[in-house]
Structures are given as C-alpha cells and as structure tokens.
Write a protein that holds these residues in place. Structure first.
Motif, PDB file in Angstrom:
ATOM      1  N   ALA A  36       0.821  -1.212   0.000  1.00 53.61           N
ATOM      2  CA  ALA A  36       0.000   0.000   0.000  1.00 53.61           C
ATOM      3  C   ALA A  36       0.854   1.261   0.000  1.00 53.61           C
ATOM      4  O   ALA A  36       0.342   2.343  -0.297  1.00 53.61           O
ATOM      5  N   ASN A  37       2.133   1.134   0.340  1.00 46.77           N
ATOM      6  CA  ASN A  37       3.020   2.303   0.363  1.00 46.77           C
ATOM      7  C   ASN A  37       4.170   2.142  -0.633  1.00 46.77           C
ATOM      8  O   ASN A  37       5.272   2.638  -0.415  1.00 46.77           O
ATOM      9  N   ALA A  38       3.890   1.451  -1.749  1.00 46.28           N
ATOM     10  CA  ALA A  38       4.953   1.167  -2.720  1.00 46.28           C
ATOM     11  C   ALA A  38       5.560   2.455  -3.268  1.00 46.28           C
ATOM     12  O   ALA A  38       4.850   3.405  -3.591  1.00 46.28           O
ATOM     13  N   GLU A  39       6.849   2.463  -3.411  1.00 42.00           N
ATOM     14  CA  GLU A  39       7.556   3.603  -3.995  1.00 42.00           C
ATOM     15  C   GLU A  39       7.311   3.673  -5.497  1.00 42.00           C
ATOM     16  O   GLU A  39       7.216   4.753  -6.078  1.00 42.00           O
ATOM     17  N   ILE A  40       7.211   2.492  -6.135  1.00 40.23           N
ATOM     18  CA  ILE A  40       7.107   2.397  -7.587  1.00 40.23           C
ATOM     19  C   ILE A  40       5.815   1.693  -7.971  1.00 40.23           C
ATOM     20  O   ILE A  40       5.468   0.658  -7.391  1.00 40.23           O
ATOM     21  N   MET A  41       5.104   2.237  -8.952  1.00 37.01           N
ATOM     22  CA  MET A  41       3.912   1.592  -9.492  1.00 37.01           C
ATOM     23  C   MET A  41       4.143   1.292 -10.968  1.00 37.01           C
ATOM     24  O   MET A  41       4.545   2.173 -11.729  1.00 37.01           O
ATOM     25  N   PHE A  42       3.899   0.054 -11.351  1.00 36.63           N
ATOM     26  CA  PHE A  42       3.943  -0.349 -12.749  1.00 36.63           C
ATOM     27  C   PHE A  42       2.512  -0.416 -13.273  1.00 36.63           C
ATOM     28  O   PHE A  42       1.638  -1.014 -12.635  1.00 36.63           O
ATOM     29  N   ILE A  43       2.280   0.193 -14.428  1.00 37.77           N
ATOM     30  CA  ILE A  43       0.941   0.217 -15.013  1.00 37.77           C
ATOM     31  C   ILE A  43       1.009  -0.377 -16.411  1.00 37.77           C
ATOM     32  O   ILE A  43       1.651   0.172 -17.301  1.00 37.77           O
ATOM     33  N   GLY A  44       0.334  -1.514 -16.589  1.00 39.16           N
ATOM     34  CA  GLY A  44       0.306  -2.179 -17.880  1.00 39.16           C
ATOM     35  C   GLY A  44      -0.950  -1.840 -18.656  1.00 39.16           C
ATOM     36  O   GLY A  44      -1.593  -0.807 -18.439  1.00 39.16           O
ATOM     37  N   GLU A  45      -1.329  -2.751 -19.545  1.00 38.44           N
ATOM     38  CA  GLU A  45      -2.456  -2.492 -20.439  1.00 38.44           C
ATOM     39  C   GLU A  45      -3.759  -3.087 -19.911  1.00 38.44           C
ATOM     40  O   GLU A  45      -4.696  -2.376 -19.572  1.00 38.44           O
ATOM     41  N   GLY A  46      -3.813  -4.403 -19.824  1.00 37.19           N
ATOM     42  CA  GLY A  46      -5.029  -5.062 -19.352  1.00 37.19           C
ATOM     43  C   GLY A  46      -4.753  -6.519 -19.075  1.00 37.19           C
ATOM     44  O   GLY A  46      -3.740  -7.071 -19.523  1.00 37.19           O
ATOM     45  N   PRO A  47      -5.631  -7.186 -18.346  1.00 39.80           N
ATOM     46  CA  PRO A  47      -5.442  -8.604 -18.040  1.00 39.80           C
ATOM     47  C   PRO A  47      -5.470  -9.454 -19.307  1.00 39.80           C
ATOM     48  O   PRO A  47      -6.192  -9.154 -20.260  1.00 39.80           O
ATOM     49  N   GLY A  48      -4.677 -10.519 -19.305  1.00 40.66           N
ATOM     50  CA  GLY A  48      -4.722 -11.507 -20.368  1.00 40.66           C
ATOM     51  C   GLY A  48      -5.451 -12.757 -19.892  1.00 40.66           C
ATOM     52  O   GLY A  48      -6.172 -12.723 -18.889  1.00 40.66           O
ATOM     53  N   PHE A  49      -5.224 -13.858 -20.573  1.00 38.32           N
ATOM     54  CA  PHE A  49      -5.934 -15.097 -20.252  1.00 38.32           C
ATOM     55  C   PHE A  49      -5.691 -15.548 -18.814  1.00 38.32           C
ATOM     56  O   PHE A  49      -6.630 -15.821 -18.059  1.00 38.32           O
ATOM     57  N   HIS A  50      -4.424 -15.643 -18.418  1.00 40.78           N
ATOM     58  CA  HIS A  50      -4.101 -16.161 -17.091  1.00 40.78           C
ATOM     59  C   HIS A  50      -4.518 -15.191 -15.987  1.00 40.78           C
ATOM     60  O   HIS A  50      -4.949 -15.621 -14.905  1.00 40.78           O
ATOM     61  N   GLU A  51      -4.393 -13.911 -16.271  1.00 41.58           N
ATOM     62  CA  GLU A  51      -4.816 -12.902 -15.286  1.00 41.58           C
ATOM     63  C   GLU A  51      -6.319 -12.971 -15.060  1.00 41.58           C
ATOM     64  O   GLU A  51      -6.808 -12.841 -13.935  1.00 41.58           O
ATOM     65  N   ASN A  52      -7.056 -13.190 -16.127  1.00 36.10           N
ATOM     66  CA  ASN A  52      -8.508 -13.320 -16.052  1.00 36.10           C
ATOM     67  C   ASN A  52      -8.909 -14.542 -15.235  1.00 36.10           C
ATOM     68  O   ASN A  52      -9.946 -14.553 -14.565  1.00 36.10           O
ATOM     69  N   GLU A  53      -8.095 -15.575 -15.282  1.00 34.44           N
ATOM     70  CA  GLU A  53      -8.370 -16.797 -14.523  1.00 34.44           C
ATOM     71  C   GLU A  53      -8.045 -16.630 -13.039  1.00 34.44           C
ATOM     72  O   GLU A  53      -8.754 -17.136 -12.176  1.00 34.44           O
ATOM     73  N   GLN A  54      -6.955 -15.909 -12.745  1.00 38.47           N
ATOM     74  CA  GLN A  54      -6.459 -15.839 -11.373  1.00 38.47           C
ATOM     75  C   GLN A  54      -6.808 -14.553 -10.635  1.00 38.47           C
ATOM     76  O   GLN A  54      -6.720 -14.494  -9.405  1.00 38.47           O
ATOM     77  N   GLY A  55      -7.154 -13.501 -11.378  1.00 34.14           N
ATOM     78  CA  GLY A  55      -7.453 -12.235 -10.727  1.00 34.14           C
ATOM     79  C   GLY A  55      -6.225 -11.484 -10.266  1.00 34.14           C
ATOM     80  O   GLY A  55      -6.320 -10.595  -9.418  1.00 34.14           O
TER      81      GLY A  55
END
Length: 211
Positions: A36-55
C-alpha cells in the motif's frame, strides 16, 4: 480509511463493476497488487488469459518476463505495486477501447492516489498515453519525465518481446537503465524516495493481493 483499507475497497468495487462492456466476458477482474506504500507503481495495459483466470496482474508469460526484468533492475516484485489501465480482460486480448479506458481511469486514479507512488513505470503505449499524451512509445521508451509531482518512466510492454523478438534487446536495455533512472528521480527529490516513504506512518505494511 488508511491506504490498505482504501485499496481493499477499490478491489471490491472492481470485482463487481459493470460500468463498461468488459464485465460481460470476464471471469475475474484484476485490480492490482502490491504494498500500500509502494515507492514504484507499474501500469500495464489489461489482463490476459491467465490474469482473467487468477485475478492477479502479470501472471502469464509476459509476467514471467517482467519478473526477469525486475530482477535485472534490482527490484523485487514484492516491493512494487502492479496494475493495468483496464481491470478486466478485453476479449481475445484486443486493445482497450476509448470508453473502457475512460471508465477504468477512475479506478486507476484512485489507486495512484491511495498508493501515492513517487515513480510510475508505464508498460506499453496505453499507459504511456495517460501521462505522455501525443507521444509515440517507439520514440520515448526508456525515458523519464516529471509529470506533476511524480516521475514517469515509459517502457515497452513485456509482451511486446514475446510477439516481436526484434524489440527484446530494446526492452532489456531500457530495464537495465532503470536503477540509474530511479536514483536520478530520488536525487531530484532531494533525498531517497524510500526514506520519504519510511518516514511516513504505516500500519504494518504488507503485500496485498487484491482480488
């Protein structure tokens, strides 16, 4: 609410969101994860197949490559916050559409405000476009700019190397420069961003898996 509670609330809202058509085909939304206090945030595009399965963000092939890139840069996944510009998978991994981006941007802005990262690394042209409007990623990748009170570093999406092998050397080179860019950002702020984070009161900061 503290930052962790706010992130949990955002995750709950994202899990039941029906503000755009992407909810019709999702299995699990992917709000993001990290401290919650991360120094760095990575921002990608959108979930793919595996992300959609695992959340969870970046758990497929592109995620494994991202883990390698982070290790090369001397950054662990456990210390960064990772999310996407859209929180539900676009069908067949198509590009996010304008209305989907604008709808999900409300969640992204709240995530940025809650985590309050000093450095944002954009992965791909859609997240880059949020901070560097009108630019082409082929021209600004590997560059860092001050946007408001944060530093933004534009990077190619790790998946680009999987689809276009010719881009892999550029991606590796850009991430190899990441430690130097992080140091530059910290020095410009006058002292270590990490020290700034540590000076803020935190309630048992820990890795959050938000889904």
């Amino acid at each position: 609410m503290n930052a962790e509670e706010t992130l949990a609330q955002i995750a709950q809202e994202v899990s039941v969101c029906k503000n755009c058509t992407l909810h019709r085909t999702r299995k699990k939304s992917v709000p993001g994860e990290g401290p919650a206090n991360a120094e760095i945030m990575f921002i990608g595009e959108g979930p793919g197949f595996h992300e959609n399965e695992q959340g969870r963000p970046f758990v497929g092939a592109a995620g494994k490559f991202l883990d390698q890139l982070l290790a090369q840069a001397g950054v662990t996944r456990a210390e960064v916050f990772i999310t996407n510009v859209v929180k539900c998978r676009p069908p067949e991994n198509r590009d996010p559409q304008a209305d989907e981006l604008s709808t999900c941007d409300l969640y992204l802005e709240r995530l940025i405000e809650s985590v309050n990262p000093s450095i944002i690394v954009t992965l791909g042209r859609f997240s880059m476009g949020k901070f560097m409007k009108g630019e082409k990623i082929s021209q600004v990748h590997g560059q860092m700019r001050k946007v408001g009170r944060r530093f933004v570093i534009a990077m190619f999406h790790p998946a680009a190397a999987l689809h276009q092998a010719a881009l892999k050397p550029a991606i590796l080179a850009d991430f190899a420069k990441l430690p130097k860019l992080l140091d530059e950002a910290r020095k410009e702020q006058g002292r270590s961003v990490r020290q700034m984070k540590e000076s803020e009161p935190q309630e048992d900061p820990k890795q959050l898996n938000l889904f």
